[in-house]
Design an enzyme around this catalytic site. Structure first.
Site, PDB file in Angstrom:
ATOM      1  CB  SER A   1      -0.943  -0.058   1.203  1.00 14.36           C
ATOM      2  OG  SER A   1      -1.886   0.968   1.154  1.00 14.36           O
TER       3      SER A   1
ATOM      4  CG  ASP B   1      -6.542  -3.489  -3.311  1.00 13.99           C
ATOM      5  OD1 ASP B   1      -7.348  -2.583  -3.015  1.00 13.99           O
ATOM      6  OD2 ASP B   1      -5.317  -3.403  -3.114  1.00 13.99           O
TER       7      ASP B   1
ATOM      8  CG  HIS C   1      -5.762  -1.940   0.276  1.00 18.01           C
ATOM      9  ND1 HIS C   1      -4.942  -1.868  -0.837  1.00 18.01           N
ATOM     10  CD2 HIS C   1      -5.181  -1.162   1.221  1.00 18.01           C
ATOM     11  CE1 HIS C   1      -3.916  -1.069  -0.561  1.00 18.01           C
ATOM     12  NE2 HIS C   1      -4.030  -0.638   0.672  1.00 18.01           N
TER      13      HIS C   1
END
Lengths: 198, 387
Positions: free
Chosen positions: B158, B323, B356
């Site tokens: 991320s 995601d 995610h």
């Protein structure tokens, strides 16, 4: 893909012969990366494999081959026009749903294409069909109901396909038992290797 | 650094350390930090030629505490403990792993709750806005401090992946590999929109006091709670939320009121409360802004290929199918730009249901892949030593 099993396939040497040293190569449906690894070692090539299968992607990483996980049926959108010297599709053409599209994509992203496929015109296949059965052999190890090979063709078929689309065949090698066949390739050849350009 | 390996595969008890930097650091905003501290942890041993170091960059709410646990607090395991440790994908028997709390953070590194030397008071709202590039510059100084000329790899998920990518652009000679997981080349308008809702929740909290809440002995907890709730919605996939909570009612039947009626509300409130107890609002504002500003292609008019032209590291890019915060398509943009530059890149798209958050979970396909990649990194490290 089909029949790789980690051992060097008979078409590898024929493919390598088409590929110039230090070329930038894209190997579509690269399986565990054996071909690219072989080409890296024997021809000093750079490049990538393209694979959809998780297990094969992992095997490529273990083989030290750079791989892009992607579905060939969706085209080659990740790859820019003319970005490779050679695009290889080894023993995968016959399993593609959209055959024409992938060949066009190969010539879009590469200056030349190399395809290998089992020759459906081989006499053993013809014999089995004469006996009224779908061919099953070392090259085509599947039964009609479980085969991934949905677009099988013969040497003659592929050459007509290319001619009708203005695709220039640079060279052809037809193999039987791993050895080149000179006479009656569509009858005696088990495996065809074509080097072509747009 | 590491002692009593109590659990198999854990680095055991770990001790945070602090590095103090006195050379001024000019930030992207133009602001200058005259001195600062970075808190970090290390696991494993640095080899003789200092070639086996791996920097692990953290995402939004995490810290330098990446693996193991602190003495006397066995429950407080590092945020990526399933990835890092002896025999784990990033194997501390082979690699010297560094976790660092970023500048502007709230886990010990200099940030808004630190004392501003000019005033003798907490920085609060005056702490400058920091960017991913600023963090990377500060991390590079930590590498200097530790005597690491070149990392075997820089890795993150991320926002951490954005740092790993920025490293490959900003300091191409200082890393051999970049491991970029669940990343995006920049935030979409939708991503920024979610961040803005979170920030507004904080900024409009009456306890925020323009960022100087410490001086008022206040904490803008309501804002932090809502900010975290919004964030959490984007970390999970729709399917994962449906599987975990569905339309399940907390008390089995409707109460016709505004207490926690549905399980999902209960979950979000719990996450919000937990977060508001430990996270700093000023830090949250700055980290979300760092996300918003991250856009390496901006300088080249949106041309990401041009932005990545100096990358020399090998890269592993990983995305997760469900995601939707940083979708696989966004990772493919990065991959495409790397392919344009003939970078040595491997891209894997893991079919995982978790959205995610998948990058923090231990999906076996994902972990096997990262482990195989680090086998390659380790093999090269050995080859380099022998050469």
């Amino acid at each position: 893909m089909t029949g790789a099993n980690g051992s060097q396939r008979p078409d590898f040497a024929a493919i390598a012969q088409c590929i110039s040293r230090d070329a930038h190569v894209l190997d579509l449906g690269c399986g565990d990366g054996t071909l690219l690894k072989y080409l890296q070692q024997s021809r000093g090539v750079t490049g990538y494999g393209v694979e959809i299968d998780d297990g094969n992607v992992l095997a490529c990483v273990r083989n030290g081959v750079n791989v892009i996980q992607s579905d060939l049926e969706r085209g080659l959108a990740e790859f820019a026009d003319g970005s490779f010297d050679f695009v290889v599709l080894s023993q995968t053409l016959q399993a593609m749903r959209n055959t024409e599209r992938i060949v066009r994509e190969m010539l879009r992203v590469g200056r030349a294409g190399i395809v290998t496929f089992p020759n459906f015109g081989h006499w053993r296949n013809r014999l089995q069909i004469l006996r009224g059965r779908m061919p099953v052999s070392d090259r085509l190890p599947f039964e009609w109901f479980d085969t991934p090979n949905i677009h099988l063709c013969t040497v003659a078929d592929f050459e007509r396909f290319c001619a009708e689309r203005g695709i220039r065949i640079v060279s052809r090698t037809v193999l039987s038992d791993g050895r080149p066949v000179q006479a009656l390739p569509n009858l005696l050849g088990e495996l065809a290797v074509y080097h072509f350009s747009g | 650094m590491t002692s009593d390996n109590t659990a198999t595969g854990s680095v055991g008890v770990v001790h945070p350390q602090t590095a103090r930097f006195t050379a001024p650091l000019t930030l992207r905003s133009g602001a200058v930090l005259c001195g600062y501290e970075l808190v970090y942890e290390t696991y494993g041993a640095l080899n003789a030629d200092r070639s086996n170091a791996v920097l692990v960059c953290h995402a939004l709410n995490a810290s330098h505490h990446v693996a193991g646990h602190h003495a006397g607090d066995p429950g407080n395991t590092g945020w990526w403990d399933n990835m890092i440790g002896p025999g784990k994908p990033l194997d501390t028997n082979r690699f010297f792993v560094i976790g660092v709390n970023n500048l502007g953070g709230c886990h010990g590194s200099t940030g808004p709750s630190s004392i501003n030397p000019d005033t003798g008071l907490p920085w609060g709202g005056d702490f400058p806005v920091v960017t991913v590039e600023d963090w990377v510059d500060a991390q590079a100084r930590l590498a200097d401090h530790l005597g690491i000329e070149r990392f075997a790899a820089v890795m993150g998920g991320s926002l951490g992946a954005m740092q790993a990518l920025a490293w490959s652009i900003r300091y191409p000679q200082r890393l051999r590999h970049s491991v970029v997981i669940a990343c995006a080349p920049n935030l979409s308008a939708q991503n920024i929109a979610f961040n803005e809702v979170a920030r507004q929740a904080i900024l409009t909290d009456p306890d925020f006091h323009g960022g100087n809440y410490q001086l008022q002995n206040a904490v803008p907890k309501r804002g932090l709670r809502v900010a975290r709730m919004v964030g959490h919605i984007t970390y999970l996939s729709d399917d994962e939320m449906a599987n975990k909570f569905g339309r399940q009612l907390k008390h089995g039947k409707p109460g016709y009121g505004f207490d926690t009626e549905f399980e999902i509300e209960s979950y979000l409130r719990h996450q919000g409360n937990k977060f508001a107890d430990y996270f700093d609002a000023n830090t949250y504002l700055r980290i979300t802004r760092a996300l918003d500003y991250f856009d390496p292609a901006f300088a080249s008019g949106g041309d990401l290929s041009a932005a990545l032209k100096d990358v020399t590291a090998d890269l592993l890019v990983v995305s997760f199918t469900t995601d939707w915060r940083f979708s696989p398509e966004r990772s493919r943009e990065i991959v495409r730009a790397l392919l344009d530059n003939r970078a040595r890149v491997t891209y894997a798209e893991i079919d995982a249901p978790h959205g995610h958050d998948a990058f923090l979970l231990d999906d076996p396909r994902y972990h096997r892949l990262v482990a195989a990649y680090f086998d390659r990194v380790a093999a090269e490290t050995v080859a380099e030593v022998q050469a």
